[in-house]
Design an enzyme around this catalytic site. Structure first.
Site, PDB file in Angstrom:
ATOM      1  N   GLY A 182      -5.624  12.382  -7.792  1.00  0.00           N
ATOM      2  CA  GLY A 182      -4.649  11.485  -7.182  1.00  0.00           C
ATOM      3  C   GLY A 182      -4.460  10.141  -7.552  1.00  0.00           C
ATOM      4  O   GLY A 182      -4.966   9.696  -8.508  1.00  0.00           O
TER       5      GLY A 182
ATOM      6  N   LYS B 207       3.300   1.423  -3.926  1.00  0.00           N
ATOM      7  CA  LYS B 207       2.476   0.514  -5.181  1.00  0.00           C
ATOM      8  C   LYS B 207       3.361   0.847  -6.455  1.00  0.00           C
ATOM      9  O   LYS B 207       3.258   0.083  -7.162  1.00  0.00           O
ATOM     10  CB  LYS B 207       1.131   1.239  -5.407  1.00  0.00           C
ATOM     11  CG  LYS B 207       0.063   0.813  -4.172  1.00  0.00           C
ATOM     12  CD  LYS B 207      -1.308   1.183  -4.394  1.00  0.00           C
ATOM     13  CE  LYS B 207      -2.267   1.028  -3.071  1.00  0.00           C
ATOM     14  NZ  LYS B 207      -3.422   1.250  -3.514  1.00  0.00           N
TER      15      LYS B 207
ATOM     16  N   THR C 274       0.974  -1.171   0.054  1.00  0.00           N
ATOM     17  CA  THR C 274       0.037  -0.059   0.042  1.00  0.00           C
ATOM     18  C   THR C 274       0.773   1.356   0.024  1.00  0.00           C
ATOM     19  O   THR C 274       1.936   1.183  -0.108  1.00  0.00           O
ATOM     20  CB  THR C 274      -0.870   0.026   1.186  1.00  0.00           C
ATOM     21  OG1 THR C 274      -1.982   1.040   1.009  1.00  0.00           O
ATOM     22  CG2 THR C 274      -0.441  -0.046   2.599  1.00  0.00           C
TER      23      THR C 274
ATOM     24  N   THR D  28      -7.055  21.317  -8.555  1.00  0.00           N
ATOM     25  CA  THR D  28      -5.821  21.393  -9.297  1.00  0.00           C
ATOM     26  C   THR D  28      -6.243  21.041 -10.541  1.00  0.00           C
ATOM     27  O   THR D  28      -5.970  19.747 -10.924  1.00  0.00           O
ATOM     28  CB  THR D  28      -4.404  21.024  -8.788  1.00  0.00           C
ATOM     29  OG1 THR D  28      -4.440  21.295  -7.372  1.00  0.00           O
ATOM     30  CG2 THR D  28      -3.332  21.778  -9.615  1.00  0.00           C
TER      31      THR D  28
ATOM     32  N   ASN E  60     -11.127  18.169 -10.553  1.00  0.00           N
ATOM     33  CA  ASN E  60      -9.953  18.284  -9.495  1.00  0.00           C
ATOM     34  C   ASN E  60      -9.967  20.015  -8.914  1.00  0.00           C
ATOM     35  O   ASN E  60      -9.998  20.687  -9.737  1.00  0.00           O
ATOM     36  CB  ASN E  60      -8.611  17.716  -9.890  1.00  0.00           C
ATOM     37  CG  ASN E  60      -7.786  17.496  -8.772  1.00  0.00           C
ATOM     38  OD1 ASN E  60      -8.333  16.985  -7.879  1.00  0.00           O
ATOM     39  ND2 ASN E  60      -6.490  17.833  -8.829  1.00  0.00           N
TER      40      ASN E  60
ATOM     41  N   ALA F 141      -5.540   7.549  -5.847  1.00  0.00           N
ATOM     42  CA  ALA F 141      -6.787   6.609  -5.647  1.00  0.00           C
ATOM     43  C   ALA F 141      -7.689   6.640  -6.987  1.00  0.00           C
ATOM     44  O   ALA F 141      -8.452   5.973  -7.194  1.00  0.00           O
ATOM     45  CB  ALA F 141      -7.510   7.241  -4.727  1.00  0.00           C
TER      46      ALA F 141
ATOM     47  N   ASP G 207      -7.331  -2.890  -6.931  1.00  0.00           N
ATOM     48  CA  ASP G 207      -8.404  -1.940  -6.440  1.00  0.00           C
ATOM     49  C   ASP G 207      -9.579  -1.467  -7.160  1.00  0.00           C
ATOM     50  O   ASP G 207     -10.725  -1.414  -6.892  1.00  0.00           O
ATOM     51  CB  ASP G 207      -7.378  -0.467  -6.489  1.00  0.00           C
ATOM     52  CG  ASP G 207      -6.378  -0.444  -5.190  1.00  0.00           C
ATOM     53  OD1 ASP G 207      -6.754  -1.035  -4.279  1.00  0.00           O
ATOM     54  OD2 ASP G 207      -5.349   0.308  -5.394  1.00  0.00           O
TER      55      ASP G 207
HETATM   56  P1  ATR Z   1      -3.977   9.892  -3.276  1.00  0.00           P
HETATM   57  O1  ATR Z   1      -2.750   9.453  -4.313  1.00  0.00           O
HETATM   58  O2  ATR Z   1      -4.111   8.886  -2.090  1.00  0.00           O
HETATM   59  O3  ATR Z   1      -5.293   9.872  -4.138  1.00  0.00           O
HETATM   60  P2  ATR Z   1      -3.256  12.495  -3.594  1.00  0.00           P
HETATM   61  O4  ATR Z   1      -2.303  12.331  -4.719  1.00  0.00           O
HETATM   62  O5  ATR Z   1      -2.553  13.222  -2.164  1.00  0.00           O
HETATM   63  O6  ATR Z   1      -3.496  11.233  -2.784  1.00  0.00           O
HETATM   64  O7  ATR Z   1      -4.712  13.299  -4.087  1.00  0.00           O
HETATM   65  C1  ATR Z   1      -5.556  13.591  -3.204  1.00  0.00           C
HETATM   66  C2  ATR Z   1      -6.774  14.251  -3.950  1.00  0.00           C
HETATM   67  O8  ATR Z   1      -7.464  14.877  -2.919  1.00  0.00           O
HETATM   68  C3  ATR Z   1      -6.471  15.271  -5.053  1.00  0.00           C
HETATM   69  O9  ATR Z   1      -7.261  15.196  -5.934  1.00  0.00           O
HETATM   70  C4  ATR Z   1      -6.522  16.480  -4.053  1.00  0.00           C
HETATM   71  O10 ATR Z   1      -6.496  17.865  -4.869  1.00  0.00           O
HETATM   72  P3  ATR Z   1      -5.169  18.498  -5.449  1.00  0.00           P
HETATM   73  O11 ATR Z   1      -4.714  17.562  -6.685  1.00  0.00           O
HETATM   74  O12 ATR Z   1      -5.876  19.945  -6.211  1.00  0.00           O
HETATM   75  O13 ATR Z   1      -4.183  18.679  -4.358  1.00  0.00           O
HETATM   76  C5  ATR Z   1      -7.624  16.404  -3.208  1.00  0.00           C
HETATM   77  N1  ATR Z   1      -7.627  17.015  -2.332  1.00  0.00           N
HETATM   78  C6  ATR Z   1      -7.086  16.936  -0.869  1.00  0.00           C
HETATM   79  N2  ATR Z   1      -7.170  17.915  -0.231  1.00  0.00           N
HETATM   80  C7  ATR Z   1      -8.101  18.935  -0.788  1.00  0.00           C
HETATM   81  C8  ATR Z   1      -9.004  20.065  -0.573  1.00  0.00           C
HETATM   82  N3  ATR Z   1      -8.812  20.688   0.533  1.00  0.00           N
HETATM   83  N4  ATR Z   1      -9.745  20.457  -1.522  1.00  0.00           N
HETATM   84  C9  ATR Z   1     -10.071  19.757  -2.621  1.00  0.00           C
HETATM   85  N5  ATR Z   1      -9.547  18.788  -3.260  1.00  0.00           N
HETATM   86  C10 ATR Z   1      -8.419  18.345  -2.175  1.00  0.00           C
END
Ligand code: ATR
Length: 283
Positions: A136, A69, A65, A160, A158, A138, A105
């Site tokens: 991200g 990965k 995990t 971003t 997203n 996931a 997954d």
């Molecule tokens: P993972 O790989 O576990 O999916 P990650 O790469 O950190 O984790 O991605 C987290 C996701 O949650 C991303 O889509 C992130 O948006 P950004 O790409 O803009 O960072 C989103 N996310 C996390 N905190 C957020 C917040 N406060 N508001 C909106 N989106 C958020």
């Protein structure tokens, strides 16, 4: 000398919070198998060594995990087509001294929806399209799974937007990268919505407001702590079809258990209750 007890692992950094030992130990005991499933905390600089030595540690395989990965993908000798498509491995096993890697997954995601909301990918919803919140790690297995079921459009929204656009480009048709705070009328008609962001994990936040979506939208959250996230709570209030994320966690574990221990285990209400008790006790 008797056969050694089959033993599998879950490795990550950190790994304390993992619920996987609870799932696999429950199944081992259900099936009367004299085996074990243990947590192995492994920092990034040691993961390659650990995975190349799993036979020496007498493991039959295990789960990998966060954040390992992608490294696991690079280390295995052979991988399934799904792992190949995702560039990430969450399940490994030994076959004739070769290390194999799969990614379960997406299987877990689909099996959860098929079980709990069988019409989630009916013709009407496929035509209306799917909305993936978050871009991200996931989101990747989920986008790949939605493509496999034939949704006409997969919007990836997203905060971003560049990340969403990049992912849409990588996965190709029918993905579209969009900004989270500017959902158009087309997007509001989506038949299926899934949260892959970390929002809702004990912060009381929802990634989007569902009030402009249709009442028959199937809404899924991969966050399962709490089981009813703010997104799922709103879906329920609006009369939509909420599907929680605990089913994905349980179902993604099935193929690994079968590979390591030779029996295909079942996802049951008893197992879900066991996990919920644990989550509740550790709140
Ligand atoms: P993972 O790989 O576990 O999916 P990650 O790469 O950190 O984790 O991605 C987290 C996701 O949650 C991303 O889509 C992130 O948006 P950004 O790409 O803009 O960072 C989103 N996310 C996390 N905190 C957020 C917040 N406060 N508001 C909106 N989106 C958020």
């Amino acid at each position: 000398m008797g056969e050694r007890q089959p033993k599998a692992f879950v490795t990550g950094w950190p790994i304390d919070q993992s619920l996987s030992p609870l799932i696999h130990r429950y199944w081992l005991s259900e099936h009367g198998i004299d085996g074990d499933y243990v947590k192995h905390a492994c920092p990034p600089e040691k993961i390659k060594d650990f995975l190349s030595l799993i036979a020496d540690h007498h493991f039959v395989g295990g789960n990998v995990t966060l954040p390992h990965k992608e490294t696991a993908f690079g280390v295995v000798d052979h991988k399934t087509k799904t792992a190949e498509a995702l560039g990430a491995v969450n399940t490994v096993w030994l076959d004739d001294n070769n290390l194999w890697g799969d990614n379960t997954d997406g299987y877990g995601f689909l099996a959860n929806l098929d079980e709990n909301s069988p019409d989630w990918d009916d013709q009407d919803r496929l035509k209306r399209g799917a909305l993936v919140l978050g871009a991200g790690g996931a989101a990747r297995a989920i986008i790949h799974s939605l493509q496999s079921r034939g949704f006409s459009t997969i919007w990836i929204a997203n905060r971003t937007v560049e990340r969403a656009e990049k992912l849409a480009q990588e996965f190709g048709e029918p993905c579209r990268g969009i900004s989270m705070d500017n959902l158009t009328a087309d997007v509001h008609k989506a038949g299926f919505v899934v949260n892959t962001t970390s929002l809702g994990m004990g912060d009381g936040l929802s990634p989007t407001d569902l009030s402009s979506f249709q009442v028959d939208t199937v809404v899924n959250d991969i966050v399962y702590k709490p089981l009813v996230t703010p997104l799922l709570a709103q879906a329920k209030t609006l009369g939509m079809m909420p599907v929680d994320g605990l089913g994905m966690l349980m179902h993604q574990a099935v193929p690994g258990f079968q590979r390591w221990f030779g029996v295909r285990p079942e996802v049951t209400a008893t197992l879900k209750a066991l996990l919920l008790d644990h989550i509740e006790m550790n709140r």
